[in-house]
Design an enzyme around this catalytic site. Sequence first.
Site, PDB file in Angstrom:
ATOM      1  N   MET A 196       0.597   1.697   3.773  1.00 23.29           N
ATOM      2  CA  MET A 196       0.333   1.309   5.155  1.00 23.29           C
ATOM      3  C   MET A 196       0.078   2.530   6.040  1.00 23.29           C
ATOM      4  O   MET A 196      -0.800   2.502   6.911  1.00 23.29           O
ATOM      5  CB  MET A 196       1.513   0.492   5.701  1.00 23.29           C
ATOM      6  CG  MET A 196       1.181  -0.289   6.954  1.00 23.29           C
ATOM      7  SD  MET A 196      -0.096  -1.530   6.621  1.00 23.29           S
ATOM      8  CE  MET A 196      -0.262  -2.274   8.235  1.00 23.29           C
ATOM      9  N   SER A 197       0.812   3.605   5.823  1.00 18.45           N
ATOM     10  CA  SER A 197       0.612   4.815   6.626  1.00 18.45           C
ATOM     11  C   SER A 197      -0.773   5.396   6.386  1.00 18.45           C
ATOM     12  O   SER A 197      -1.460   5.811   7.334  1.00 18.45           O
ATOM     13  CB  SER A 197       1.685   5.853   6.297  1.00 18.45           C
ATOM     14  OG  SER A 197       2.965   5.391   6.657  1.00 18.45           O
ATOM     15  N   ASP A 264       2.243   5.779  -7.755  1.00 21.01           N
ATOM     16  CA  ASP A 264       1.713   6.027  -9.101  1.00 21.01           C
ATOM     17  C   ASP A 264       1.892   4.802  -9.987  1.00 21.01           C
ATOM     18  O   ASP A 264       1.010   4.443 -10.773  1.00 21.01           O
ATOM     19  CB  ASP A 264       2.438   7.209  -9.751  1.00 21.01           C
ATOM     20  CG  ASP A 264       2.239   8.517  -9.012  1.00 21.01           C
ATOM     21  OD1 ASP A 264       1.271   8.613  -8.227  1.00 21.01           O
ATOM     22  OD2 ASP A 264       3.050   9.437  -9.210  1.00 21.01           O
TER      23      ASP A 264
END
Length: 476
Positions: A196-197, A264
């Site tokens: 989201m960032s 990851d």
Amino acid sequence: MKVSLPAFEKARVLVVGDVMLDRYWVGPTGRISPEAPVPVVKINQVEDRPGGAANVALNIATLGGQVQLAGLVGQDDTAHALTLGVQTLGVEPQWLTIADKPTITKLRVLSRNQQLIRLDFEEAFDKADSVRLLKQSEALLDSVDVVVLSDYAKGAIDQPRDFIALARAKGVMVLVDPKGSDFGRYQGASLITPNMSEFEAVVGTVTSEADLLEKARGLLKQHHFDAILVTRSEKGMTLVTANAPELHIPTVAREVYDVTGAGDTVISALATSLAAGADLPQACAIANTAAGVVVGKLGTSTVSRIELIEALALHHGESGFGVVSEDQLAYALEQAKLRGERVVMTNGCFDILHAGHVSYLKQAKALGDRLIVAVNDDASVKRLKGEGRPVNQVDRRMAVLAGLASVDWVVPFSEDTPQRIITRLLPNLLVKGGDYKLEDIAGGAEVIAAGGQVQVLGFEDGISTTAIIQNIMANQ
């Protein structure tokens, strides 16, 4: 919709990106240093784990996929340790060695399962190094089905457009874990997976579910992506594609110990699933479950196929879809109506799902295109049914319901009646099981006033949760 794991051993994946070594120094701390107000850690354990793009490759290998790994390393002992770390699980390293740069290392000092400090040993690689790495990797495209670009903004993935275009021309899917404020660098990728960032760093602050979807579709069109999967921490994931309804997948993590490497894990599970033949929604559900497992571990970790199978059974009842928040459902319902779909809604406690429930929900779904099931939360069930209820917690009740082929969305509510949530959602058809009078059904008047319908369906005689519980108690 059911989720089943594909044959991961058929997956052939190439990972290209910023490789690094995650080094852990671990020990107890029982005093403060006399030299400065810092704890003294007595190191009794040292561990090296492949990180960054190397962790992506290890995750793929742990799931059973075949994986090659291309990255930039220095001419040093750290590169040797990294090579040994990936080869242990059968990963084929395709390093480009840069003699005047160190292999990137992240050193973390931990005590009592808490990270006290991180020390980074790194220098940014040159653009020319990235060009050489991507050119070297082109020769590997004919032997894989999916490519992962794992970008940690350390220099390995600088200008990958030509590489992406070549891979796509060869029929190879390209998944990108992006970094930075310019997603145009990844133009033409099959799928990007920003958190989201990272997403907001490119599109600006997201103010609502509708705003998120609008901004995501704007990126799809602008940069010719096939899909965007936004990972949203405790809100789960949202998949947006150009030609299909959005998909919201709730988080399955119960306890979060360490988010190191969670991104990851997401992209590695996606890549392995897609390369093994899963469709995109199923691959996203698998990736979401894998992320829920890995954040419950300390440090950079991988997820095995066995752990994934167990987690899918525990958290989803074999389903990766269905459970949504009220806000997510409101938007999804709006879009369904715009597509001309007839939406049916029902509600209940569904404490112990039985044959009567299954038959009832199947009847309800047959009356429309989509079925919403609103479920009383635990506090609400206790107020309605008394002490000892519910038998099953709300997340498990919802997970089982979401596993039914007849159910599209499951949403919790906290009140004693579903009046408020029904009034907000206003389905085309509200159904209730039993011998209710239409005028006594909560939310019925509001649905009718909005142009909808209300219908009562019969339950199978002699089957009820209360009767099942009483029968169990009588036979103890």
